[in-house]
Motif scaffolding. Sequence first.
Motif, short mmCIF file in Angstrom:
data_model
loop_
_atom_site.label_atom_id
_atom_site.label_comp_id
_atom_site.label_asym_id
_atom_site.label_seq_id
_atom_site.Cartn_x
_atom_site.Cartn_y
_atom_site.Cartn_z
N LYS A 42 0.80 -1.26 -0.14
CA LYS A 42 0.05 -0.20 -0.02
C LYS A 42 0.65 1.33 -0.09
O LYS A 42 0.24 2.49 -0.18
CB LYS A 42 -1.00 -0.01 1.21
CG LYS A 42 -0.14 -0.05 2.48
CD LYS A 42 -1.22 -0.12 3.64
CE LYS A 42 -0.69 -0.03 5.12
NZ LYS A 42 -1.59 -0.12 6.17
N ASP A 406 0.02 5.29 -0.68
CA ASP A 406 -0.31 5.36 -2.31
C ASP A 406 -1.59 6.31 -2.46
O ASP A 406 -1.55 7.30 -3.43
CB ASP A 406 -0.43 4.11 -2.64
CG ASP A 406 0.91 3.09 -2.79
OD1 ASP A 406 1.86 3.90 -2.45
OD2 ASP A 406 0.84 1.93 -3.36
N ILE A 407 -2.49 5.77 -1.86
CA ILE A 407 -3.92 6.58 -2.29
C ILE A 407 -3.74 7.91 -1.53
O ILE A 407 -4.38 8.85 -2.19
CB ILE A 407 -5.10 5.81 -1.66
CG1 ILE A 407 -4.99 4.27 -2.29
CG2 ILE A 407 -6.16 6.72 -1.71
CD1 ILE A 407 -5.43 4.41 -3.62
N GLU A 413 -2.81 2.79 -6.81
CA GLU A 413 -2.01 1.79 -6.20
C GLU A 413 -1.14 1.16 -7.16
O GLU A 413 -1.33 0.90 -8.37
CB GLU A 413 -3.06 0.88 -5.60
CG GLU A 413 -4.03 1.33 -4.71
CD GLU A 413 -5.10 0.42 -4.24
OE1 GLU A 413 -5.09 -0.38 -3.26
OE2 GLU A 413 -6.10 0.22 -5.07
N PRO A 416 -3.42 -2.56 -8.16
CA PRO A 416 -4.73 -2.51 -8.00
C PRO A 416 -5.56 -3.90 -8.01
O PRO A 416 -6.84 -3.90 -7.61
CB PRO A 416 -5.19 -1.34 -8.88
CG PRO A 416 -3.98 -1.51 -10.12
CD PRO A 416 -2.93 -2.05 -9.32
#
Length: 420
Positions: A42, A406-407, A413, A416
């Motif tokens: 992540k 990441d987000i 991502e 994903p």
Amino acid sequence: MESQIFELQYALDTFYFLICGALVMWMAAGFTMLEAGLVRSKNTVEILTKNVALFATASIMYMICGYAIMYGGDLFLSGIAGGDTLVEDALAASAENGFGGDSVYSAASDFFFQVVFVATCMSIVSGAVAERMKLWAFLLFAVVMTGVIYPLEGSWTWGGNDVFGLFNLGDMGFSDFAGSGIVHMAGAAAALAGVLLLGPRKGKYGPNGEIRAIPGANLPLAALGTLILWMGWFGFNGGSVLKLGDIASANSVAMVFLNTNAAAAGGAVGALIIARIIFGKADLTMLLNGALAGLVAITAEPSTPSALQATLFGVAAGVIVVLSILALDKIKIDDPVGAISVHGVVGLFGLLIVPITNPASTFIGQIVGAATIFAWVFIASLIVWGILKAVIGIRISEEDEYEGADIAECGMEAYPEFIR
């Protein structure tokens, strides 16, 4: 005839500088892959973004002011000429100084070789503060680190200037061939300052002080990154010979390559064995950090040891880095990739073993030099990190840390298709 020999050596040494610089630039890929492999999935996109962006930032800042601060000269590299002027300047300098086999190469190639070292130093910081630092706070720090903090300590060491006009490290017997202290320990000092202000990742330490392992998402990527770094280090150390165009220099380059590889091998084996003794298992992450520790240790002086000595130095570095990683964890200094131990603790070790094989250096000089580098970079970095923390904040929110940087920082991502 002498002019022809000069031009040939000029071309050869310039080409060698450029090739070694390209190898060191390839180390940016190594750091990127290593760090991406040792963080959780992540946080992968954010760590990739940081590493590419810091290289670009370092290149620009060192061009604007870093190179001028470190070695003197004009800002924006306006003093580096090209075309016929470059040829005339090189020939004039040769005639003035008497061409006797000294290093002769393009000023532009020297800048390129130096700038990739700056980026390497900053890459060390990236991994240590991973998974909880704001991207833009990191990049703003990179502007100051690569533009001012690193170049100033570089001016006292490789630049030969007095430390704030008080004393000269070279006169005291300080020697750092390719940067165990100047590059690696400096990067670790900046990282340590950031980590202390950031605090550990959520969940890393339990309420009763227990240490919880947070495994990386992609160990094959981490292994690839280590091997890329191992390869790039030949340019890092080999290029620091500064020339190739004569028998003595060619022999020195060959010895540096040999010792660099020997120390890395020793570090890998040393870390693997001590990890087996402590954990009862062959720990891959310790093996990888052991190889890097061997490389950091030999960087301070790769030209004077024998191959056996280089291997033994590497073994010692491999053992030291495992013990250091465990010790830092016990005092709750959270370093996801072990950068402070690999580059800081072992960087200091590398400086201290230089006098064993290089009589031109002294233990007192090495200690004073190490203390000067660490004190300046750590204090200056602590001030910059502190200002950033007060003004914009340096840590992402607890919710963003849970969801992943990441987000929160990049809006995408790395994987994903996988559900966390």
